[in-house]
Design a protein around this motif. Structure first.
Motif, mmCIF file in Angstrom:
data_model
loop_
_atom_site.group_PDB
_atom_site.id
_atom_site.type_symbol
_atom_site.label_atom_id
_atom_site.label_comp_id
_atom_site.label_asym_id
_atom_site.label_seq_id
_atom_site.Cartn_x
_atom_site.Cartn_y
_atom_site.Cartn_z
ATOM 1 N N VAL A 366 0.843 -1.187 0.000
ATOM 2 C CA VAL A 366 0.000 0.000 0.000
ATOM 3 C C VAL A 366 0.881 1.241 0.000
ATOM 4 O O VAL A 366 1.772 1.383 0.853
ATOM 5 C CB VAL A 366 -0.942 0.021 1.223
ATOM 6 C CG1 VAL A 366 -1.784 1.299 1.213
ATOM 7 C CG2 VAL A 366 -1.838 -1.203 1.242
ATOM 8 N N ASP A 367 0.660 2.110 -0.968
ATOM 9 C CA ASP A 367 1.338 3.412 -1.021
ATOM 10 C C ASP A 367 0.284 4.495 -0.837
ATOM 11 O O ASP A 367 -0.718 4.528 -1.569
ATOM 12 C CB ASP A 367 2.050 3.601 -2.358
ATOM 13 C CG ASP A 367 3.207 2.634 -2.539
ATOM 14 O OD1 ASP A 367 3.923 2.391 -1.549
ATOM 15 O OD2 ASP A 367 3.378 2.116 -3.659
ATOM 16 N N VAL A 368 0.521 5.373 0.140
ATOM 17 C CA VAL A 368 -0.422 6.457 0.445
ATOM 18 C C VAL A 368 0.157 7.775 -0.050
ATOM 19 O O VAL A 368 1.272 8.151 0.328
ATOM 20 C CB VAL A 368 -0.713 6.538 1.957
ATOM 21 C CG1 VAL A 368 -1.714 7.658 2.230
ATOM 22 C CG2 VAL A 368 -1.242 5.201 2.471
ATOM 23 N N LEU A 369 -0.586 8.446 -0.913
ATOM 24 C CA LEU A 369 -0.151 9.725 -1.468
ATOM 25 C C LEU A 369 -1.147 10.807 -1.069
ATOM 26 O O LEU A 369 -2.357 10.654 -1.271
ATOM 27 C CB LEU A 369 -0.051 9.644 -2.992
ATOM 28 C CG LEU A 369 0.880 8.568 -3.552
ATOM 29 C CD1 LEU A 369 0.782 8.541 -5.072
ATOM 30 C CD2 LEU A 369 2.319 8.830 -3.135
ATOM 31 N N ARG A 370 -0.629 11.878 -0.483
ATOM 32 C CA ARG A 370 -1.498 12.995 -0.112
ATOM 33 C C ARG A 370 -1.711 13.892 -1.328
ATOM 34 O O ARG A 370 -0.853 13.997 -2.205
ATOM 35 C CB ARG A 370 -0.885 13.825 1.008
ATOM 36 C CG ARG A 370 -0.651 13.045 2.278
ATOM 37 C CD ARG A 370 -0.173 13.952 3.411
ATOM 38 N NE ARG A 370 -1.265 14.763 3.932
ATOM 39 C CZ ARG A 370 -1.493 16.019 3.597
ATOM 40 N NH1 ARG A 370 -0.710 16.613 2.715
ATOM 41 N NH2 ARG A 370 -2.504 16.691 4.109
ATOM 42 N N ASP A 371 -2.838 14.565 -1.361
ATOM 43 C CA ASP A 371 -3.102 15.572 -2.382
ATOM 44 C C ASP A 371 -2.350 16.834 -1.978
ATOM 45 O O ASP A 371 -2.758 17.569 -1.077
ATOM 46 C CB ASP A 371 -4.612 15.848 -2.470
ATOM 47 C CG ASP A 371 -4.945 16.829 -3.586
ATOM 48 O OD1 ASP A 371 -3.992 17.307 -4.252
ATOM 49 O OD2 ASP A 371 -6.134 17.118 -3.789
ATOM 50 N N ARG A 372 -1.210 17.068 -2.627
ATOM 51 C CA ARG A 372 -0.367 18.187 -2.235
ATOM 52 C C ARG A 372 -0.860 19.520 -2.789
ATOM 53 O O ARG A 372 -0.360 20.583 -2.408
ATOM 54 C CB ARG A 372 1.069 17.930 -2.678
ATOM 55 C CG ARG A 372 1.659 16.692 -2.013
ATOM 56 C CD ARG A 372 3.132 16.561 -2.294
ATOM 57 N NE ARG A 372 3.683 15.382 -1.643
ATOM 58 C CZ ARG A 372 4.081 15.349 -0.383
ATOM 59 N NH1 ARG A 372 3.965 16.430 0.366
ATOM 60 N NH2 ARG A 372 4.565 14.238 0.141
ATOM 61 N N ALA A 373 -1.830 19.485 -3.702
ATOM 62 C CA ALA A 373 -2.374 20.740 -4.229
ATOM 63 C C ALA A 373 -3.160 21.479 -3.143
ATOM 64 O O ALA A 373 -3.139 22.706 -3.059
ATOM 65 C CB ALA A 373 -3.264 20.468 -5.431
ATOM 66 N N ARG A 389 -4.759 9.401 -1.904
ATOM 67 C CA ARG A 389 -4.881 8.367 -2.926
ATOM 68 C C ARG A 389 -4.108 7.144 -2.427
ATOM 69 O O ARG A 389 -2.905 7.234 -2.150
ATOM 70 C CB ARG A 389 -4.317 8.840 -4.266
ATOM 71 C CG ARG A 389 -5.107 9.983 -4.879
ATOM 72 C CD ARG A 389 -4.396 10.525 -6.116
ATOM 73 N NE ARG A 389 -4.366 9.533 -7.184
ATOM 74 C CZ ARG A 389 -5.344 9.368 -8.076
ATOM 75 N NH1 ARG A 389 -6.427 10.124 -8.009
ATOM 76 N NH2 ARG A 389 -5.235 8.476 -9.023
ATOM 77 N N LEU A 390 -4.788 6.012 -2.326
ATOM 78 C CA LEU A 390 -4.175 4.762 -1.873
ATOM 79 C C LEU A 390 -3.942 3.862 -3.081
ATOM 80 O O LEU A 390 -4.900 3.506 -3.788
ATOM 81 C CB LEU A 390 -5.072 4.043 -0.854
ATOM 82 C CG LEU A 390 -4.887 4.420 0.625
ATOM 83 C CD1 LEU A 390 -5.246 5.883 0.834
ATOM 84 C CD2 LEU A 390 -5.730 3.524 1.522
ATOM 85 N N HIS A 391 -2.678 3.548 -3.312
ATOM 86 C CA HIS A 391 -2.328 2.626 -4.391
ATOM 87 C C HIS A 391 -2.146 1.246 -3.760
ATOM 88 O O HIS A 391 -1.162 0.987 -3.062
ATOM 89 C CB HIS A 391 -1.054 3.070 -5.090
ATOM 90 C CG HIS A 391 -0.728 2.263 -6.304
ATOM 91 N ND1 HIS A 391 -1.399 2.392 -7.506
ATOM 92 C CD2 HIS A 391 0.202 1.284 -6.515
ATOM 93 C CE1 HIS A 391 -0.910 1.552 -8.388
ATOM 94 N NE2 HIS A 391 0.073 0.864 -7.812
ATOM 95 N N ILE A 392 -3.101 0.356 -3.988
ATOM 96 C CA ILE A 392 -3.127 -0.968 -3.358
ATOM 97 C C ILE A 392 -2.687 -2.015 -4.377
ATOM 98 O O ILE A 392 -3.294 -2.145 -5.449
ATOM 99 C CB ILE A 392 -4.538 -1.303 -2.829
ATOM 100 C CG1 ILE A 392 -4.974 -0.232 -1.819
ATOM 101 C CG2 ILE A 392 -4.571 -2.679 -2.191
ATOM 102 C CD1 ILE A 392 -6.408 -0.382 -1.360
ATOM 103 N N SER A 393 -1.631 -2.751 -4.045
ATOM 104 C CA SER A 393 -1.100 -3.789 -4.934
ATOM 105 C C SER A 393 -1.314 -5.151 -4.298
ATOM 106 O O SER A 393 -0.818 -5.426 -3.197
ATOM 107 C CB SER A 393 0.403 -3.567 -5.181
ATOM 108 O OG SER A 393 0.634 -2.310 -5.776
ATOM 109 N N ASN A 394 -2.061 -5.988 -4.992
ATOM 110 C CA ASN A 394 -2.292 -7.368 -4.542
ATOM 111 C C ASN A 394 -1.233 -8.253 -5.189
ATOM 112 O O ASN A 394 -1.294 -8.549 -6.380
ATOM 113 C CB ASN A 394 -3.700 -7.813 -4.946
ATOM 114 C CG ASN A 394 -3.965 -9.268 -4.613
ATOM 115 O OD1 ASN A 394 -3.229 -9.880 -3.828
ATOM 116 N ND2 ASN A 394 -5.010 -9.830 -5.198
ATOM 117 N N THR A 395 -0.228 -8.685 -4.428
ATOM 118 C CA THR A 395 0.845 -9.519 -4.965
ATOM 119 C C THR A 395 0.568 -10.998 -4.794
ATOM 120 O O THR A 395 1.461 -11.826 -4.997
ATOM 121 C CB THR A 395 2.184 -9.168 -4.293
ATOM 122 O OG1 THR A 395 2.103 -9.459 -2.888
ATOM 123 C CG2 THR A 395 2.512 -7.698 -4.484
#
Length: 471
Positions: A366-373, A389-395
């Motif tokens: 899981v990578d969590v990215l904040r809205d920096r705008a 924005r959560l980038h969820i990768s199912n490996t």
């Protein structure tokens, strides 16, 4: 200068400036024996893996595939993503320490039995022998002017070499582009530019290196030959000629009295030189050109059998074993020395740590990215909102449904999608926002945590830290 050194100096022709060795074509003679059988067993083993693994299917896909386009590496039941680069680093460390250990124990065993240059040179030389004949026939053929027979043999040989090189290039690219898709593209004449480049580049590289350069790669291009000396010590197993037993060398005459011929066991037949793929004389001692293939051992043992002398004039031994006349038991006992024990301990520890890490690896990233705008804003209900924005990768090899929760600030809550389904070996990006009451935390950055957990799989969970900004 002693006789051995003088012989060695005469055996190495140099140019007028004395800066480099003059190239001599090496016509290696074929040889049979136990080490030749082991060498061919390694050829069969390594090439069966290389040519065969890309055709094995696993869970509906290629079992071993380094898919550059999808940025995923598949190795049977494991799926690695770019974030798993640490495993590549661990693999390189294991390979390095494995090479150090093998070299400290047995010298250049990798070069003689498993190096791709050695393996493909053996394959192409075998084809050459089958078409052009043994060493004398090949030398005679090359000395002849071009004629129909020579042209026919050369065309057949190089056609087979190119066919093997092309098949190897296609197989190589088939580990980065699915092999069945690749063959479909080839059949439709629809190869992509990068696939076409690497197929022809790898094919040409193999054809040139294994077909023409051969021993020159080992002597001048491979760095291993240059730094192997620092990994050797007097108890390292190397291909050794026993001068006490072999010297003075000379031919035997049938019926001659033994006292009239005070000679060693070496009959000076030079077969050990003729079978050497790098063209060196092992009787001159250890040389950087020696790849430890042991062809000279097989050849010398056959000669010893014919003249009625014991085998082992050329054998795997160590400097100390030759100088101090160790028995086989004593020689093997000296292989367990501080250097090899240290390499073995470090290698075992790294392997165990890597295996443990893979066994406990969570198939979820899981990578969590904040809205920096917009760091924060006031929502319609009066609460403070941050967008993520959560980038969820199912490996994993199976699809999963994940639940998303947030914690870290009293009363924090998620507005948006709380559950998401991700197919097997895939990823999905989810946009959501988190809201808190004004004054629920300190001004500025506050630590919060997103918990993503697979439903019905408690062990598949990730606790990811990020920040929540309060004005």
């Amino acid at each position: 200068m002693d006789d051995a050194a003088s012989s060695k100096a005469k055996a190495i022709p140099i140019n007028a400036d004395g800066l480099y060795e003059k190239h001599r074509t090496v016509y290696a003679r074929s040889v049979d024996g136990i080490f030749n059988n082991w060498r061919w067993a390694m050829v069969v083993f390594t090439q069966s893996l290389f040519y065969g693994l890309c055709w094995i299917e696993w869970s509906g896909r290629q079992a071993v595939l380094f898919h550059i386009v999808e940025r995923k590496f598949y190795i049977f039941g494991l799926v690695f993503w770019p974030q798993d680069v640490i495993y590549l680093a661990v693999l390189l460390v294991i390979s390095a320490y494995g090479l150090f250990l093998v070299t400290a124990v047995g010298g250049r065993l990798f070069c003689g039995y498993a190096c791709p240059q050695t393996v493909y040179t053996e394959i192409l030389m075998w084809i050459e022998r089958k078409i052009e004949g043994e060493r004398p026939a090949r030398m005679k053929l090359d000395a002849q002017p071009l004629n129909p027979r020579k042209l026919r043999l050369k065309v057949i040989k190089h056609s087979l070499w190119l066919l093997i090189a092309l098949w190897t290039g296609i197989t190589f690219v088939g580990y980065f582009t699915p092999i069945r898709e690749l063959f479909g593209e080839i059949a439709a004449f629809d190869l992509g530019p990068w696939e076409a480049f690497w197929i022809f580049f790898y094919s040409a590289f193999l054809y040139l290196m294994a077909g023409f350069l051969r021993e020159q790669v080992c002597k001048y291009m491979c760095p291993y030959a240059r730094f192997q000396g620092v990994m050797f010590d007097p108890d390292t197993l190397i291909i050794s000629y026993d001068p006490e037993r072999g010297e003075p060398r000379g031919l035997r005459r049938k019926g001659a009295a033994a006292k009239a011929q005070p000679l060693g066991d070496c009959v000076d037949c030079s077969i050990c030189v003729q079978v050497c793929p790098t063209g060196i004389d092992i009787r001159n001692g250890l040389q950087l050109e020696c790849i430890a293939c042991a062809a000279c051992i097989d050849a010398c043992d056959q000669v010893m059998d014919k003249v009625g002398s014991p085998r082992g004039l050329i054998r795997y031994s160590t400097e100390n074993a030759l100088a101090k006349h160790y028995t086989a038991r004593e020689m093997l006992a000296h292989l367990l020395r501080p250097r090899t024990l240290l390499y073995s301990s470090i290698l075992l520890a790294i392997i165990m740590a890597a295996v443990w890490s893979l066994a406990h690896r969570v198939p979820l990233k899981v990578d969590v990215l904040r809205d920096r705008a917009t760091l924060s804003r006031e929502a319609d209900d009066g609460r403070i909102e941050n967008v993520f924005r959560l980038h969820i990768s199912n490996t994993d090899e199976a699809p999963h449904r994940y639940s998303i929760e947030v914690s870290g600030i009293e009363g924090i809550d998620i507005v948006g999608e709380r559950q998401v389904e991700v197919p097997a070996a895939s990823s999905k990006t989810v946009a959501l926002s988190a809201r808190v009451e004004p004054g629920a935390g300190k001004r500025g950055s506050n630590e919060i945590y997103f918990d993503v957990r697979a439903e019905n799989h408690d062990k598949i969970a990730v606790h990811e830290k990020t920040s929540f900004f309060l004005p």
